[in-house]
Design a protein around this motif. Structure first.
Motif, mmCIF file in Angstrom:
data_model
loop_
_atom_site.group_PDB
_atom_site.id
_atom_site.type_symbol
_atom_site.label_atom_id
_atom_site.label_comp_id
_atom_site.label_asym_id
_atom_site.label_seq_id
_atom_site.Cartn_x
_atom_site.Cartn_y
_atom_site.Cartn_z
ATOM 1 N N HIS A 199 12.483 6.193 -8.963
ATOM 2 C CA HIS A 199 11.829 5.024 -9.538
ATOM 3 C C HIS A 199 10.809 4.466 -8.546
ATOM 4 O O HIS A 199 11.098 4.321 -7.361
ATOM 5 N N ILE A 200 9.628 4.137 -9.063
ATOM 6 C CA ILE A 200 8.571 3.510 -8.269
ATOM 7 C C ILE A 200 8.420 2.070 -8.750
ATOM 8 O O ILE A 200 8.252 1.832 -9.952
ATOM 9 N N PRO A 201 8.492 1.072 -7.853
ATOM 10 C CA PRO A 201 8.320 -0.319 -8.295
ATOM 11 C C PRO A 201 6.965 -0.534 -8.970
ATOM 12 O O PRO A 201 5.938 -0.043 -8.508
ATOM 13 N N LEU A 202 6.983 -1.260 -10.088
ATOM 14 C CA LEU A 202 5.754 -1.658 -10.785
ATOM 15 C C LEU A 202 5.392 -3.061 -10.298
ATOM 16 O O LEU A 202 6.101 -4.028 -10.583
ATOM 17 N N LEU A 203 4.298 -3.153 -9.550
ATOM 18 C CA LEU A 203 3.854 -4.416 -8.969
ATOM 19 C C LEU A 203 2.591 -4.901 -9.660
ATOM 20 O O LEU A 203 1.708 -4.102 -9.990
ATOM 21 N N PRO A 231 10.324 -7.084 0.659
ATOM 22 C CA PRO A 231 10.531 -8.532 0.567
ATOM 23 C C PRO A 231 10.984 -8.903 -0.841
ATOM 24 O O PRO A 231 10.922 -8.087 -1.770
ATOM 25 N N ALA A 232 11.425 -10.125 -1.010
ATOM 26 C CA ALA A 232 11.999 -10.539 -2.291
ATOM 27 C C ALA A 232 11.033 -10.329 -3.454
ATOM 28 O O ALA A 232 11.436 -9.909 -4.537
ATOM 29 N N ALA A 233 9.747 -10.604 -3.250
ATOM 30 C CA ALA A 233 8.782 -10.474 -4.344
ATOM 31 C C ALA A 233 8.654 -9.041 -4.826
ATOM 32 O O ALA A 233 8.324 -8.797 -5.996
ATOM 33 N N PHE A 234 8.905 -8.065 -3.952
ATOM 34 C CA PHE A 234 8.787 -6.648 -4.307
ATOM 35 C C PHE A 234 10.130 -6.024 -4.656
ATOM 36 O O PHE A 234 10.174 -4.877 -5.109
ATOM 37 N N ASN A 237 0.821 -1.213 0.000
ATOM 38 C CA ASN A 237 0.000 0.000 0.000
ATOM 39 C C ASN A 237 0.855 1.264 0.000
ATOM 40 O O ASN A 237 0.467 2.284 -0.581
ATOM 41 N N GLN A 238 2.013 1.206 0.644
ATOM 42 C CA GLN A 238 2.894 2.372 0.636
ATOM 43 C C GLN A 238 3.449 2.627 -0.763
ATOM 44 O O GLN A 238 3.521 3.780 -1.208
ATOM 45 N N ILE A 239 3.836 1.581 -1.471
ATOM 46 C CA ILE A 239 4.325 1.748 -2.844
ATOM 47 C C ILE A 239 3.221 2.306 -3.732
ATOM 48 O O ILE A 239 3.449 3.187 -4.563
ATOM 49 N N TRP A 240 2.003 1.768 -3.559
ATOM 50 C CA TRP A 240 0.876 2.299 -4.328
ATOM 51 C C TRP A 240 0.668 3.781 -4.014
ATOM 52 O O TRP A 240 0.415 4.593 -4.902
ATOM 53 N N GLY A 241 0.788 4.154 -2.744
ATOM 54 C CA GLY A 241 0.646 5.552 -2.366
ATOM 55 C C GLY A 241 1.740 6.419 -2.958
ATOM 56 O O GLY A 241 1.484 7.553 -3.387
ATOM 57 N N MET A 242 2.976 5.919 -2.995
ATOM 58 C CA MET A 242 4.071 6.672 -3.614
ATOM 59 C C MET A 242 3.810 6.887 -5.103
ATOM 60 O O MET A 242 4.066 7.968 -5.648
ATOM 61 N N PHE A 243 3.317 5.863 -5.756
ATOM 62 C CA PHE A 243 2.986 5.981 -7.180
ATOM 63 C C PHE A 243 1.935 7.074 -7.411
ATOM 64 O O PHE A 243 2.080 7.927 -8.290
ATOM 65 N N GLU A 244 0.894 7.060 -6.600
ATOM 66 C CA GLU A 244 -0.158 8.065 -6.785
ATOM 67 C C GLU A 244 0.318 9.457 -6.367
ATOM 68 O O GLU A 244 -0.074 10.454 -6.975
ATOM 69 N N ASP A 245 1.166 9.534 -5.341
ATOM 70 C CA ASP A 245 1.707 10.835 -4.956
ATOM 71 C C ASP A 245 2.542 11.428 -6.083
ATOM 72 O O ASP A 245 2.446 12.624 -6.381
ATOM 73 N N LEU A 246 3.368 10.594 -6.717
ATOM 74 C CA LEU A 246 4.183 11.088 -7.830
ATOM 75 C C LEU A 246 3.299 11.500 -8.998
ATOM 76 O O LEU A 246 3.555 12.525 -9.646
#
Length: 646
Positions: free
Chosen positions: A413-417, A375-378, A288-297
């Protein structure tokens, strides 16, 4: 950590003495059947139900109720038993609902004896069914697992028992319903209600809340209001009104993260913290934090671009007004007006850039904290977490397939999940794209990079799935991808040698097409136990190299079928292809390309964001120069799979 299962997903059981807790919005009959290695129920003595509630290692409730606790001791089961299927049915003749679609979705939890949840499953999507196989505990290579089934039967309890192979299913179903109706068994007090802090809500990928406040912390996302459920009259079974409220439907958000950083000083942004988002687990919080960073950017960049456009538009309007007056063209009035208009434009642009830089700096600081904690998956391949990699016991909620960035700050860079299990296949474009990186490469180098990207994506998928629950197959008609496939081949992580030549292509496609057909037919017929024993029910990935070379019309049709129907039954497609090379087929392949997620082996800005109109630049995952992390991870995957193979 509790595994929240979806239909068809499984999870390893860490212990053998368990409770299965059932919560429903209406009284239901709970039972269980025992099956052998083929899933066959050998007779009525292998069924626990209210009229015969105890079997060796198994005890079920003696009445119909909205809450049940079933006791299971897997070590005490007979040696011939390899499967325990938990059954739920609506009682007949008691005035309650006659189909599950008219009641709240049942919720089933597998817990330890202390009440700690191991796995949960909410049975959604039921309609006309009056009986359902909720979940099954099954033995595989000596270890016990739980699988979410959720197979409903409109024909009721007798249809469900007949599907288990009982010759006199209708007679047994009537005796079970008669036992419930006549209240043959003694009354048992319902279990105490679950404490509010033990409730869970399924993790979601919804967008975070509104624009973050000045301190830089995103507010908690608010879930939708709970649906109102109809009240029910008192019943003799419960002695009070039935509570149709879904046991997992909550009116509050998941718990906020613990305060791990001191509050920010007034006027200064808050210090970023990894996992600074709502969620029930650290992985969910990071997601959820990565998703939030993506939307913030996305928001802050959209605001900057809008401010720049406004400044340019305002300058143009002021110049038009000035030049429309002939008097301003005489002397220096026109020059002064132009200078003033440009000065206002520059001032507005500078203020917008200052706000953008401030937001970007905060996001960069957050990214620097979040990236090492993933984690490894992210995580990217350069993350040290891969050096401590171990084969997981359960599927993560998402997988990283690259990074995204915008031209305003290429370094952020924002991870694409993407969520797991995959909902669509992938197309790795090996052709020349509009990016500068692709334009500077020859076609052969692009094809090699595309296949190397496919191997890296496949390796990540193999690494994040439990052992023997994900298999990779390769079609390489001309054998041109031997170099790129070497890590998969040398490690033994592939399910078989790469298929080559016309015969290999035909055989590989026929095998996977047959799997999709059989699983779909079994699901439609409610006969999952009748699948052939040699059929691998784990997730499957097919990598197709250099399409369409070596493919005839029949093979192309099979590929389209796998792309459309495969993901719903665990068969996924990864195409390595140049769309221009397939142009000879005309528009017949357009649906195939549209059904796949297109990624590139080099940086490219092909991912459109319709929400704010951005064109995101996609960066494929890269191996650190000289790193052997890919080989090491694949070796651990292969070592974990090898002992479990028959």
């Amino acid at each position: 950590m509790t595994a929240e299962l979806v239909r068809g997903q499984n999870h390893t059981l860490p212990q053998t003495r368990l409770e299965i807790r059932v919560s429903a919005g209406t009284p239901v009959v709970a039972g269980a059947t025992l099956g052998d290695e083929n899933g066959t129920v050998r007779g009525t003595e292998w069924i626990a139900h209210p009229g015969s509630p105890q079997l060796p290692g198994l005890e079920v409730s003696r009445q119909a109720a909205a809450d049940h606790r079933l006791a299971v001791d897997l070590d005490a089961l007979p040696a011939q038993v390899h499967r325990v299927t938990v059954l739920l049915a609506l009682p007949t003749g008691v005035g309650g609902p006659v189909r599950f679609g008219a009641a709240a979705s049942p919720f089933v939890a597998v817990t330890g004896l202390d009440g700690t949840e191991i796995a949960t499953f909410t049975l959604t999507g039921l309609d006309t069914e009056s009986a359902v196989a909720a979940l099954e505990l099954y033995r595989r290579q000596g270890a016990w697992k739980v699988r979410a089934v959720g197979q409903g039967y409109a024909g009721g309890l007798d249809a469900m028992l007949a599907d288990q192979g009982l010759p006199r299913a209708a007679e047994l179903a009537r005796s079970i319903q008669d036992a419930v109706t006549r209240a043959m068994a003694r009354s048992v007090a319902p279990p105490p209600p679950r404490a509010p802090d033990a409730d869970r809500v399924a993790p979601g990928a919804g967008a975070p809340g509104p624009v973050p406040p000045p301190d830089g912390r995103r507010p908690a996302p608010q879930p939708p209001e709970p649906l109102a459920e109809p009240a029910a009259p008192p019943t003799a079974t419960t002695g009070g009104p039935i509570n149709y409220a879904h046991p997992r439907r909550q009116s509050t958000a998941p718990p906020p993260p613990p305060p791990t950083a001191p509050p920010a000083e007034p006027g200064r942004p808050a210090q970023p913290v990894a996992g600074d988002a709502t969620g029930w687990s650290m992985d969910e919080r990071l997601y959820n934090q990565i998703w939030g960073m993506f939307e913030d950017l996305a928001r802050t960049t959209a605001a900057y671009r809008s401010a720049v456009d406004f400044a340019e538009s305002r300058m143009d309007q002021e110049l038009d007004r000035t030049l429309s007056d002939p008097r301003s063209r005489i002397g220096g009035a026109g020059d002064r007006a132009r200078e003033q208009a440009r000065a206002k434009r520059d001032e507005l642009t500078a203020r917008a850039r200052e706000a953008l830089d401030r937001d970007l700096a905060q996001l960069a600081a957050e990214s620097a904290v979040v990236e090492p904690a993933l984690p490894a998956a992210f995580a990217g391949w350069d993350n040290p977490v891969w050096h401590a990699y171990r084969v997981p016991m359960e599927i993560p909620m998402a997988l990283r397939i690259g990074d995204l960035h915008l031209p305003e700050n290429p370094g952020l860079h924002i991870p694409l999940l993407v969520r797991l299990p995959l909902e669509r296949g992938m197309w790795i474009d090996s052709g020349r794209t509009t990016s500068d990186a692709a334009a500077l490469m020859d076609s052969a180098r692009l094809r090699t990079l595309a296949m190397e990207s496919a191997v890296a994506h496949a390796a990540r998928l193999l690494a994040v799935y439990p052992a023997d629950e994900f298999s990779v197959h390769v079609i390489d008609p001309a054998g041109s991808a031997a170099g790129a496939l070497a890590p998969l081949v040398r490690s033994g992580a592939l399910a078989g040698p790469p298929a080559s030549g016309a015969g290999g292509v035909s055989s590989a496609l026929a095998r996977l097409t047959r799997r999709v057909d059989l699983v779909q037919m079994a699901i439609r017929a409610g006969a999952a136990d009748s699948l052939p024993p040699d059929l691998d029910t784990g997730e499957q990935l097919l990598i197709v190299n250099d399409f369409p070379h070596g493919f005839d019309d029949r093979a192309v049709t099979q590929l389209r079928y796998l792309a459309d129907e495969g993901p719903s039954v665990g068969v996924h497609l990864m195409m390595v292809a140049d769309r221009e090379d397939a142009s000879a087929y005309g528009p017949v392949l357009d649906p195939l390309w549209r059904s796949l997620l297109r990624v590139t082996p080099v940086a490219d800005d092909h991912l459109a964001d319709p929400w704010v109109g951005h064109a995101w630049t996609y960066e494929p995952p890269r191996m650190p120069p000289g790193s052997r992390v890919l080989e090491e991870v694949l070796a651990k995957v292969a070592a974990a799979r090898r002992p479990r193979r028959p």
